[in-house]
Design a protein around this motif. Structure first.
Motif, PDB file in Angstrom:
ATOM      1  N   LEU A  91       5.524   2.534  10.221  1.00  0.00           N
ATOM      2  CA  LEU A  91       5.272   1.547   9.537  1.00  0.00           C
ATOM      3  C   LEU A  91       4.331   0.583  10.160  1.00  0.00           C
ATOM      4  O   LEU A  91       3.334   0.165   9.468  1.00  0.00           O
ATOM      5  N   LEU A  92       4.247   0.564  11.597  1.00  0.00           N
ATOM      6  CA  LEU A  92       3.333  -0.083  12.342  1.00  0.00           C
ATOM      7  C   LEU A  92       1.861   0.398  12.378  1.00  0.00           C
ATOM      8  O   LEU A  92       0.908  -0.164  11.982  1.00  0.00           O
ATOM      9  N   GLU A  93       1.800   1.961  12.408  1.00  0.00           N
ATOM     10  CA  GLU A  93       0.585   2.538  12.231  1.00  0.00           C
ATOM     11  C   GLU A  93      -0.127   2.218  10.886  1.00  0.00           C
ATOM     12  O   GLU A  93      -1.277   1.875  10.703  1.00  0.00           O
ATOM     13  N   ALA A  94       0.669   2.310   9.830  1.00  0.00           N
ATOM     14  CA  ALA A  94       0.112   2.167   8.595  1.00  0.00           C
ATOM     15  C   ALA A  94      -0.390   0.511   8.468  1.00  0.00           C
ATOM     16  O   ALA A  94      -1.385   0.056   7.783  1.00  0.00           O
ATOM     17  N   THR A  95       0.411  -0.330   9.079  1.00  0.00           N
ATOM     18  CA  THR A  95       0.094  -1.729   9.158  1.00  0.00           C
ATOM     19  C   THR A  95      -1.408  -1.915   9.671  1.00  0.00           C
ATOM     20  O   THR A  95      -2.130  -2.665   9.127  1.00  0.00           O
ATOM     21  N   TYR A  96      -1.439  -1.244  10.808  1.00  0.00           N
ATOM     22  CA  TYR A  96      -2.531  -1.673  11.764  1.00  0.00           C
ATOM     23  C   TYR A  96      -3.887  -0.886  10.988  1.00  0.00           C
ATOM     24  O   TYR A  96      -5.056  -1.461  11.000  1.00  0.00           O
ATOM     25  N   ARG A  97      -3.582   0.089  10.198  1.00  0.00           N
ATOM     26  CA  ARG A  97      -4.506   0.944   9.279  1.00  0.00           C
ATOM     27  C   ARG A  97      -5.187  -0.174   8.132  1.00  0.00           C
ATOM     28  O   ARG A  97      -6.279  -0.191   7.855  1.00  0.00           O
ATOM     29  N   ILE A  98      -4.051  -0.634   7.489  1.00  0.00           N
ATOM     30  CA  ILE A  98      -4.615  -1.255   6.335  1.00  0.00           C
ATOM     31  C   ILE A  98      -5.175  -2.878   6.819  1.00  0.00           C
ATOM     32  O   ILE A  98      -6.043  -3.339   6.082  1.00  0.00           O
ATOM     33  N   THR A  99      -4.314  -3.359   7.649  1.00  0.00           N
ATOM     34  CA  THR A  99      -4.736  -4.682   8.007  1.00  0.00           C
ATOM     35  C   THR A  99      -4.908  -4.632   9.557  1.00  0.00           C
ATOM     36  O   THR A  99      -3.980  -5.247  10.271  1.00  0.00           O
ATOM     37  N   PRO A 100      -5.988  -4.328   9.980  1.00  0.00           N
ATOM     38  CA  PRO A 100      -6.106  -4.334  11.533  1.00  0.00           C
ATOM     39  C   PRO A 100      -5.989  -5.507  12.196  1.00  0.00           C
ATOM     40  O   PRO A 100      -5.812  -5.647  13.156  1.00  0.00           O
ATOM     41  N   GLY A 101      -6.574  -6.461  11.398  1.00  0.00           N
ATOM     42  CA  GLY A 101      -6.183  -7.830  11.928  1.00  0.00           C
ATOM     43  C   GLY A 101      -4.881  -8.238  12.465  1.00  0.00           C
ATOM     44  O   GLY A 101      -4.814  -9.450  13.016  1.00  0.00           O
ATOM     45  N   LEU A 102      -4.085  -7.398  12.160  1.00  0.00           N
ATOM     46  CA  LEU A 102      -2.674  -7.863  12.424  1.00  0.00           C
ATOM     47  C   LEU A 102      -2.149  -7.079  14.093  1.00  0.00           C
ATOM     48  O   LEU A 102      -0.934  -7.104  14.517  1.00  0.00           O
ATOM     49  N   LYS A 103      -3.469  -6.584  14.670  1.00  0.00           N
ATOM     50  CA  LYS A 103      -2.916  -5.523  15.860  1.00  0.00           C
ATOM     51  C   LYS A 103      -2.464  -6.435  16.882  1.00  0.00           C
ATOM     52  O   LYS A 103      -1.623  -5.845  17.642  1.00  0.00           O
ATOM     53  N   HIS A 135       0.719  -1.105  -0.049  1.00  0.00           N
ATOM     54  CA  HIS A 135       0.030   0.138   0.089  1.00  0.00           C
ATOM     55  C   HIS A 135       0.816   1.254  -0.138  1.00  0.00           C
ATOM     56  O   HIS A 135       2.128   1.056   0.161  1.00  0.00           O
ATOM     57  N   ASP A 136       0.231   2.347  -0.140  1.00  0.00           N
ATOM     58  CA  ASP A 136       1.048   3.562  -0.122  1.00  0.00           C
ATOM     59  C   ASP A 136       2.228   3.684   0.614  1.00  0.00           C
ATOM     60  O   ASP A 136       3.501   3.915   0.079  1.00  0.00           O
ATOM     61  N   ASP A 137       2.310   3.488   1.806  1.00  0.00           N
ATOM     62  CA  ASP A 137       3.456   3.710   2.738  1.00  0.00           C
ATOM     63  C   ASP A 137       4.041   2.336   3.474  1.00  0.00           C
ATOM     64  O   ASP A 137       4.833   2.468   4.405  1.00  0.00           O
ATOM     65  N   VAL A 138       3.445   1.235   3.177  1.00  0.00           N
ATOM     66  CA  VAL A 138       3.887   0.193   3.777  1.00  0.00           C
ATOM     67  C   VAL A 138       3.806  -1.146   2.750  1.00  0.00           C
ATOM     68  O   VAL A 138       2.952  -0.971   1.872  1.00  0.00           O
ATOM     69  N   TYR A 139       4.710  -2.108   2.977  1.00  0.00           N
ATOM     70  CA  TYR A 139       4.169  -3.399   2.214  1.00  0.00           C
ATOM     71  C   TYR A 139       4.349  -4.401   3.524  1.00  0.00           C
ATOM     72  O   TYR A 139       5.291  -4.346   4.464  1.00  0.00           O
ATOM     73  N   LEU A 140       3.787  -5.655   3.051  1.00  0.00           N
ATOM     74  CA  LEU A 140       3.919  -6.768   4.177  1.00  0.00           C
ATOM     75  C   LEU A 140       4.306  -7.891   3.359  1.00  0.00           C
ATOM     76  O   LEU A 140       3.731  -8.273   2.305  1.00  0.00           O
TER      77      LEU A 140
END
Ligand SMILES: Cc1cc2nc3c(=O)[nH]c(=O)nc-3n(C[C@H](O)[C@H](O)[C@H](O)COP(=O)(O)OP(=O)(O)OC[C@H]3O[C@@H](n4cnc5c(N)ncnc54)[C@H](O)[C@@H]3O)c2cc1C
Length: 389
Positions: A291-303, A255-260
């Motif tokens: 990086l963590l904020e962007a992750t939790y925004r896109i994929t909140p299931g990883l919180k 996504h814009d600011d992050v990749y997993l």
């Protein structure tokens, strides 16, 4: 390929023991040459170790077509390279085809859809468009705000430290010397002006017939020392490693600011910053939090995923995002393979194959003029250097 012995005995000093230098040395050995890898630190511990191992450029539609041709050439060599490495090393690289998804949200900063679809069709990259429901079915951790996604089901990944371990073991088994803590500080020439030796810090001189500069982010500095202009600079990337159940994230998600990047054992690599701060080591809390904020925004299931560790690496950046490949005018016997920036792992087998043959006198079969060493310096927006600090 193994019976192709054009390089019998040619002594090649490879400056830099990253994926580019090590793999090219292995291919040189297969062709009958005598490479020696000279590495100022420990081989395979810099950018090649730190990276994410995504086998597709980030937004390939932003580059000239010649870049996609080089990428396609290199990716087509992965099956053969991987089989060879696993057989010769006895180690697994975790090369796998997991697919890459770009989810789309209403407030996206970058809108890819049209360019991405047009590029995929033109170059024959299989792509699917998913709606919101399908996207969440494919990726259960995804935010319900997602409006849809693009999915390239055939995009692959490799686990960098394992790839490097396999390459190094294959080199060791083939008895290709890797000299660590061996910094090259100069290139010597004979009376005809041909490259004939390298000098190490400490004073030792090694006689060779050719030199390959594959010194990653340090290549620009090194080139200047030998009177060559090569605008390669470090672009720092910070990474966070998460751990969750294996299979919880199925595809690479960009996504814009992050990749997993989900590994087979449940580790998820979250990357990566783009920082033009020179060789400034270490990670920073603000970047890791972003990086963590962007992750939790896109994929909140990883919180609830465990945060395991963070690290950084220096990508060998170039102004147009593309590598420098080939011989150096005015320096017979000197070759360059560097500046692979965000794509050095994806481009590794192609680079190793092309450069090993080129050094041994076989001209490349694809047009590489866009990657020549003395090309004009053109800064390409979005794929070149980020703004400085
Ligand atoms: C966070 C991050 C994410 C990335 N993600 C991806 C991705 O998903 N996909 C992808 O394809 N690529 C990715 N990359 C980029 C990729 O890792 C690099 O392009 C690639 O590793 C470059 O390999 P290299 O061998 O040129 O450089 P390096 O691995 O940096 O190796 C260069 C080596 O040269 C040595 N050296 C330097 N100067 C000298 C000297 N004078 N004498 C002797 N040795 C010297 C250094 O010590 C170093 O070991 C990523 C990079 C980073 C940092």
């Amino acid at each position: 390929m193994a019976s192709f012995k054009q390089g019998s005995g040619k002594r090649v000093a490879v400056v830099g023991g990253g994926v580019i230098g090590c793999l090219t040395a292995l291919y040189l050995h297969r062709l009958g040459a005598k490479p020696i890898i000279l590495e100022k630190g420990n081989a395979g511990r810099e950018s090649s170790w730190a990276g994410a191992g995504i086998l597709c450029p980030i937004h390939p539609w932003l580059y000239p077509d010649s870049f996609t041709h080089l990428v396609d050439t290199s990716l087509s060599m992965f099956p053969e390279m991987n089989a060879m490495l696993e057989e010769q090393s006895g180690l697994k690289t975790e090369w796998q085809s997991c697919g890459l998804m770009i989810p789309m949200f209403a407030d996206d900063r970058i809108h890819h859809r049209e360019d991405a679809l047009a590029w995929s069709e033109r170059f024959g990259w299989k792509v699917e468009e998913l709606d919101s429901r399908q996207t969440c079915e494919f990726e259960s951790t995804m935010s319900s705000q997602v409006e849809g996604s693009l999915l390239w089901p055939e995009v692959g990944q490799v686990r960098n430290p394992r790839l490097l371990a396999a390459v190094k073991q294959a080199l060791a088994n083939a008895q290709v010397p890797i000299r660590e803590q061996a910094e090259v500080i100069a290139v010597g020439k004979n009376g005809m002006g041909d490259v004939s030796s390298v000098e190490l810090a400490g004073g030792e001189t090694i006689e060779v017939d050719a030199v390959l500069l594959a010194a990653g982010s340090w290549s620009g500095e090194f080139a200047r020392q030998i009177g060559l202009e090569l605008p390669v600079e470090p672009v720092k990337g910070q990474v966070v490693l998460l751990k969750d159940e294996p299979g919880k994230v199925k595809h690479i998600i960009k996504h814009d600011d992050v990749y997993l990047v989900p590994r087979i054992d449940g580790h998820i690599l979250v990357g990566a910053s783009m920082e033009r701060v020179g060789f400034q080591p270490g990670t920073t809390e603000s970047v890791v939090n972003n990086l963590l904020e962007a992750t939790y925004r896109i994929t909140p299931g990883l919180k609830d995923a465990e945060v395991i560790e963070q690290w950084m690496g220096f990508r060998p950046g170039s102004p147009d995002g593309m590598p420098y490949l080939g011989p150096v005018d005015g320096h017979p016997g000197l070759f360059v393979a560097t500046g692979h920036y965000r794509n050095g792992v994806a481009l590794a087998p192609g680079t190793a194959d092309i450069m090993s043959r080129w050094i041994l006198g076989e001209a490349p079969s694809i047009d590489l003029s866009d990657f020549r060493v003395n090309r004009p310096v053109v800064s390409l927006d979005k794929v070149g250097f980020p703004a400085g600090a």
